[in-house]
Every structure is written in C-alpha cells, then in structure tokens.
Design an enzyme around this catalytic site. Structure first.
Site, PDB file in Angstrom:
ATOM      1  CB  SER A  43       3.532  -2.808   4.999  1.00  0.00           C
ATOM      2  OG  SER A  43       2.972  -1.849   5.836  1.00  0.00           O
ATOM      3  CD  GLU A  83      -1.491  12.160  19.480  1.00  0.00           C
ATOM      4  OE1 GLU A  83      -1.257  11.348  18.556  1.00  0.00           O
ATOM      5  OE2 GLU A  83      -1.050  11.999  20.628  1.00  0.00           O
ATOM      6  CD  GLU A 101      -5.677   0.519   8.002  1.00  0.00           C
ATOM      7  OE1 GLU A 101      -5.944   1.631   7.501  1.00  0.00           O
ATOM      8  OE2 GLU A 101      -4.525   0.126   8.214  1.00  0.00           O
ATOM      9  CD  GLN A 145      -2.378   1.201   2.845  1.00  0.00           C
ATOM     10  OE1 GLN A 145      -3.462   0.663   2.887  1.00  0.00           O
ATOM     11  NE2 GLN A 145      -1.820   1.733   3.914  1.00  0.00           N
ATOM     12  N   GLY A 146       0.691   2.113  -1.005  1.00  0.00           N
ATOM     13  CA  GLY A 146       1.469   3.354  -1.068  1.00  0.00           C
ATOM     14  C   GLY A 146       0.601   4.556  -0.739  1.00  0.00           C
ATOM     15  CE1 TYR A 147      -3.900   3.845   0.060  1.00  0.00           C
ATOM     16  CE2 TYR A 147      -4.787   4.326   2.228  1.00  0.00           C
ATOM     17  CZ  TYR A 147      -4.940   3.801   0.958  1.00  0.00           C
ATOM     18  OH  TYR A 147      -6.132   3.225   0.624  1.00  0.00           O
ATOM     19  CB  SER A 148       2.543   7.580   4.614  1.00  0.00           C
ATOM     20  OG  SER A 148       1.503   7.237   5.477  1.00  0.00           O
TER      21      SER A 148
END
Lengths: 400, 379
Positions: A166, A384, A255, A131-134
């Site tokens: 990951s 947060e 998720e 998964q390429g998100y951040s």
C-alpha cells in the site's frame, strides 16, 4: 471528581483550545487522511497545526508509552479521548501503517533501542511506513514467500519482489517479510526486516485498479544492501532471526481485531432503504421497485444483525466470555456484507450510478467505491481464508 | 445494557439444559407423536416445569410467578428448542402471561395468573384466520349483544388450541378486515357454548387446532385491554411470541448444527472424515456465522422487550425474520450433510426441520417481517 472525570474535563478543554476549526468537519474517507512522511504535502495549514499539536501531546498514538512518543494513556482514558474527539467531530490527526502495524510489532517484539529509534518519528508523522508481505506467488499462502535475504557479514542482501504494498511509492521505509533460511520449513525461515526505501536498488511501480485508483504498488528489490544495524545498536531485524512468522502472525491477529472492532464504520451514514427511497421513489409508502425492496430489507436485517453481533462480541470479551477466533467471522461477514450493500446501492442508483466522470456523480464516486469494496474480501485474508480459520479454530473440523 | 446473559440468566440456562436433556429429549416428542397424543405434551412434565418456576417466568411474584423477564423466558425457550420439548410454554407462559400482565384488569390477573404460574391452566392465542399471518386482516365478528358481545368466526393455526382451558381471541368490534382500528381482544372460556376445536395434526407433531366461534357470548368483563383499540395491544403480545419463537429456533438451529458438526467429524467417505472436505467446511463456517448473528438479534429483542416493551416491534421483527431464515438454513444443511440418514424417520434431525418450519411460519414468516421492517424504516 474521579480521575477519569478529571481527565475528560481536561481533554475536552485542551481539544477545544487546540483543534483548529477546519479539522472539526468529521471528514473521514481516504482523501482526507493525513499520512505524514518525508514527502507529505499538507492539504491545509490547519492539518499541519493539528498534527503538530497532537504529536506534541503524544495523542497521535495515545496508548503508546510516553518515552516512545505516545500519550501513555490507559484504555479507559483512550476511550474518553476518542469520545471527546468524536463529540467535536475532530478529524484523526494522523493515520499510517506505522501506527497500525509496525508500532504494535515493535512494541511487542522490538528491543528498547529499536523502539526509541523508530517509534517517535512515526508518532510525529515524519516517517511513513509501508508493509511488504504479499508476493506474486504468495497471496493467501503467505508463508510460501520467496523474497531472498542473504547474510553478507555486515549487511543483508535482499533480492525479490513484493506486491500489494500500500502506497509504497509515497512511503519512506518498508517493513518486510523476507526469507533468511531457504532450507528451513516454510514458516521457520522467515524474518521481519526493516528497509529504507531510499536504499540503492529499491523501486516501486503503482498498480492501477479497476476503480481507476492506485493505492497499491509492486515493490522490487535488486541487490539491496540493508545494514545489519541501521544505527549503532539498532538492528534491522525485528524479533529473532528466522522467527518473522511469529511477528507476522501477531500482526495479522492484531489487524483482524482492529478491523472487526472498527466494523461499525462500514455502516456510516444513511441506510440503504432510505437512499433507495430517495433515488427511486415510493408508491403507496413502499419502494417503487418491489423486488429490489425485498432484497434491501433482507440486507438491512443482516446488516443490523451483524452490528449487534459486533456489540455482543465486544460485550462478551469484556465479560471474559466468547471465542477469540471470532474476529474471522466478523471480517468474513462484514466484508461480504459491504460488497452486498454496494451492489444494492448500485441497483438503486441505476444508470446514473454508472457515470464514471463528471460533476453530477463527483467523478463516479459511488461506482468507484463499489469497485473498491470488491477488495474487502481479498485483502488481509480472503473470505475463503477466514472460513478456513473458522472451520479449523472454532469448529475444529478435521484436516482443516 | 451489555448484550450478554447475566450470571443469574446463565444459571437458569445451565439448570434448564440439565433438566431438559434428562426429562425431555427429542425421544419424548417422538413418543408423543407415535402415540398420536391428543394433548400434545406431557402434563406431568409441565407440572414439574411449573414447580421450577418456568410456567410463571413472566408472572409477577404477587401472582406466584418468578418474574424473570423476557430474557429469562427466552433462555428457557431456547433450551426447549434444543431438545424440541413439547409444552404449552409459548402459548401459556409467554403469550397469555404477557397479555394478562400487560392488558389484564386486576380481577383478570387475580383469576388467571396464579393458575398459569402453577401450571394449572393452558391458554391459547387465536389470531390468524387465513393461511398467512396478518393480525390486521382479522375478520371475525364481535357484535354488540345486549350489554355484551356475540363472537362469530373461524381461527386457524392456534397453538395448543385443542387442549386450552382459556382462549384469547382477536375479533372485530368495528371496521373492516385490513383496518387497524376496531380490533378487540377477548378472554373466552374454552368450554363456553359455541366454541368448538378441531385438532389439527401438524408436521411438527405439536398441538394445534382450528377453532370455530358460533355466536359465543362475552361480557364486558371478558374484554382484555380496550375495545376497538386492540391491534397495538395485540402486536405487543405477538412481539413477545415472536421473540420467544426466535429464541426457540435459535436453540433448535444450534442443536441441529452441533449434531451436524459431530457427524462431519465421524462419518468417513473416500477414506477420510467428510468434515475435512473444504466444500463442507466453508458451508459449515458460513452457517456458524449466521447462527452467531441470529443469537445476537434474538438476545437484543428479548432485552428490548424487558427494557422498553412498547418500542420493541422493529427489533422483534428483525429477530423473527433472521431466526426464521437462519434456522431454516441450519435444518436444510443438517439434512443435506447427513446424507441419506438425514432423510430417515429413525434419525432425529427430521424433527428439527419440521419444528423449525412451523416456528418460522408462526406469527409471520421472514417475508412478513422484512416487509414490516421496511415499512417501519420508511420504504
């Protein structure tokens, strides 16, 4: 006999006949997972056989439709299958981001052709996805992501960097959030793109964590050409162009619900007090360290109350009551609690828990797990961010 | 059993809320306090509650009760906690009713349960003798005297003890303070010779007393349960009270929290609602989470009391400890987030803080129950 009872009987018989003995040790943990993929090396012949048989039956993803490689089972049947697997302590045959994330996204937003093309290899463990998100500058503020994706006629040209991908170094394909319209407002110019990691210009670099392990990578895209169609009629973008945030949001909710539904797994094994008692010893029936004993008792109270809350919210959902955004509460409390639990386990272990290498501590197993838990309240939305969600969606506080 | 209220229980909750909002809001408690009312509650209101079946919520139908079980009793306790309703519900309808239902002989049940259901008798449970809870520490003596007993000793922190018609009291027929064996429960007429009650005006403005027993005579018929074997029986009754208090505190905490959320949305400083400040939002969201946990353990404790009464000790300790801590946090945050106005007597939030302080101390504070839980868990 009702249909469900018949199903249970058949499933039990099938599992009994087909689950290899070595796969019935109930072993969980990241080291025992079968991830699949082009480069996967099976840890044993039994692991390979188990995956093969389950995949053929469609039971690596029992709830997915049959035509896409799933088992086509109803919710009740899936529950029965899982309980039967638990009864014989069967390992999960296959886990992957394809199963957890991409699959649900494709099932909801993909075209029939995309599903037929991409889903079956996931169910058979042939293709491993990451998964390429951040990005370095898009963490909690994910929608500010900048990875560039330009329209070049017959292909997309991708330039940019992802982080916290990951197992990117072991994966075959990546599903990515990329910016397809830099002029639109930040949530409206993002698309959900599928990229073959073997493409020219894709590179990865593992990140070594404080636990000593490297489950995450940096992933770089330098002039990567992604065909608009991976095969005739198989688009590279899932959902509509520039509507990738919808897909991402759906997956984040999915998720969170998955994490909160599985939260009970946080507390597998022995209680903190029981472990501390065996490590520190008792005096007059009480843990020999009275201050630590008090902290542990408080933690057990909170842990127990948390488990009951998971139970209550499941029951409320079943009864059609309850609040959807409560999954943020469960993630927030569960991850903070898990960190607290490991701090107490480290306290109980004392100096012995600090040994980083050697057989006595299985190479610092507890210490490494303790460090791993620190990510619980960061990954998939920090504590947060979860508190922000509660403040906004449940408490309806202004400006949140 | 699903960890949710049944439809019947939800209906009870909704009707209780409507009734209490109208008849027993916080202003009613304020009135009682300002009048320095000796009774500590309104007898007319209690009679009305009895007519609705609340006083006999744990009493079987054969004795005029509604037999709603502990979850039902908890629902009422929670609603009364919301409005800080003063009533002998805990002392009489939870503690005494449980003691009589579980331990009473036929004659005792026949005599007392119908009166409880009708709201015609107030009971008190007298256990503690020192400033911290500890039933096992019971020192009060019940010496053999002829065919019966003579009771001597002091009790403290007895809810509704200043107006009770009957007192259930724990005394020692054998052993020494600290022993588990040798405790016996007696059911004593409050008007009996040698019983004196000193009303103690408490921080929460609710009725309570110190009781003195000076050679009070009791017969074998006055024993509730078994002679010498009373600690386990007493713990059972106390567990019901602990779960009831947890439910009450849950209601009080939820009400204080709701008032606080309203305030965060209307109070403006620096040109904007103070609820838009993240420093307050995160504390509010954390408190919300804790309140949800409190609701879960409280409901579970009540359900377990209904389903396996004798095994509910650990979960009742869990509920009492958790509710005590969370309600205390809710009260503290409520006052702090209200700022100066939260410190004024004119504003209601202080009443919540005071009642929660008393409820969390009664029948064991969070530390008492954490210790008890650790012992039961083998450390």
């Amino acid at each position: 006999m009702s249909d469900l009872e018949t199903f249970r009987k058949d499933a039990r018989a099938w599992l009994e006949e087909n689950c290899p003995a070595e796969m019935r040790d109930g072993a969980g943990g990241e080291d025992n997972i079968c991830w699949g993929g082009r480069n996967w090396k099976f840890q044993s012949e039994a692991q390979k056989i188990w995956l093969g048989r389950m995949a053929e039956k469609g039971w690596t993803v029992p709830a997915w439709p049959k035509e896409y490689g799933g088992g086509g089972l109803s919710k009740e049947e899936v529950k029965i299958l899982k309980s039967e697997m638990r009864d014989i302590k069967a390992r999960s045959p296959l886990e992957s981001f394809g199963i957890w994330m991409l699959g649900p996204a494709l099932l909801k937003y993909g075209t029939h052709e995309q599903k037929l093309h991409f889903l079956p290899p996931i169910t058979r463990g042939e293709i491993r996805w990451c998964q390429g998100y951040s990005e370095p500058n898009a963490g909690s503020d994910l929608a500010s992501l900048q990875c560039k994706c330009e329209d070049k006629g017959d292909h997309w040209l991708v330039n940019g960097q992802k982080v916290w991908t990951s197992y990117a170094d072991e994966s075959d394909w990546i599903f990515c959030l990329v910016r397809t319209d830099p002029k639109a407002t930040k949530h409206n110019g993002i698309s959900f793109l599928l990229i073959d990691m073997a493409a020219q210009g894709v590179s990865t670099k593992p990140i070594k964590l404080i636990s000593g392990k490297s489950p995450f990578c940096e992933t770089f895209f330098d002039d990567v050409k992604v065909p608009k169609e991976h095969a005739p009629g198989i688009g590279a973008i899932v959902g509509d162009l520039n509507r990738g945030w919808d897909v991402a949001k759906y997956l984040l909710t999915h998720e969170r619900e998955m994490i909160s539904a599985g939260g009970g797994g946080l507390f597998g094994g022995r209680g903190i007090g029981e472990i501390a008692a065996s490590e520190i010893g008792l005096e007059d029936g009480r843990l020999a360290d009275p201050m630590l004993r008090g902290k542990i008792a408080q933690a057990e109270i909170d842990g127990w109350a948390f488990l009951l809350t998971l139970e209550r919210m499941k029951d409320e959902a079943k009864a059609g009551q309850g609040v959807g955004a409560n999954s943020s509460l469960l993630i927030y409390y569960g991850s903070e609690f898990n960190k607290r639990r490991f701090e107490l386990l480290m306290d109980s272990g004392g100096s012995e828990a600090l040994e980083w290498e050697g057989e006595r501590t299985q190479d610092g197993k507890l210490a490494r797990s303790w460090l791993r838990t620190k990510a619980n309240s960061i990954e998939g939305g920090t504590s947060e961010v979860q508190l922000n969600i509660i403040a906004k969606h449940i408490l309806r506080l202004p400006g949140a | 059993m699903a960890l949710v209220l049944t439809e019947e229980q939800q209906m009870l909750r909704d009707s209780a809320r409507g009734f209490l909002d109208e008849k027993a809001p916080v202003s009613a408690l304020r009135k009682l306090r300002d009048a320095n009312d000796e009774t500590g509650f309104s007898r007319d209101l209690w009679k009305e509650m009895a007519e609705m079946g609340w006083a006999g919520i744990l009493v079987g139908e054969d004795h005029g009760g509604t037999d709603f079980g502990f979850v039902g009793a908890g629902v009422l306790a929670e609603e009364m906690g919301r409005t800080l309703t003063a009533s002998p519900f805990l002392s009489t309808s939870i503690l005494a009713a449980t003691a009589l239902q579980k331990l009473g002989g036929d004659a005792q049940r026949q005599e007392h349960l119908p009166k409880i259901s009708a709201g015609d008798a107030v009971f008190a449970l007298a256990v503690d003798e020192t400033r911290k809870h500890g039933p096992q520490k019971t020192a009060m003596k019940a010496e053999k005297h002829g065919n019966g007993f003579k009771l001597s000793g002091d009790k403290t922190f007895v809810a509704d003890g200043q107006v009770a018609d009957n007192i259930i009291v724990a005394a020692r027929t054998a052993g020494a303070p600290g022993d588990a064996e040798g405790i016996t429960l007696f059911l004593i007429d409050a008007a009996a010779k040698g019983v004196t009650a000193e009303r103690t005006v408490m921080v929460d403005s609710r009725g309570a007393a110190r009781l003195k027993f000076d050679g009070v005579e009791a017969t074998g018929d006055d024993v509730l349960g078994e002679v010498d074997g009373g600690l386990a029986a007493l713990e059972g009754v106390l567990n019901a009270g602990r779960a009831g208090l947890a439910a009450e505190m849950s209601g009080s905490a939820q009400a204080a929290f709701a008032m606080t959320m309203d305030y965060l949305k209307e109070r403006k400083q620096f040109g904007t609602e103070i609820g838009s400040f993240q420093a307050l939002q995160h504390r509010a969201a954390h408190l919300y989470s804790e309140i949800e946990l409190m609701k879960s353990v409280t409901l579970k404790a009540l359900q377990d009391l209904d389903e396996h009464y004798g095994m509910a000790g650990i979960i009742c300790s869990l509920a009492k400890a958790k509710a005590g801590e969370v309600a205390k946090l809710a009260a503290q945050e409520a006052v702090q987030m209200h700022g100066g106005i939260g410190m004024t007597d004119e504003f209601d939030i202080g009443f919540y803080m005071k009642r929660i302080r008393v409820a969390q101390e009664m029948f064991g504070d969070a530390a008492f129950h954490a210790d008890r839980l650790a012992m039961m868990r083998g450390y």
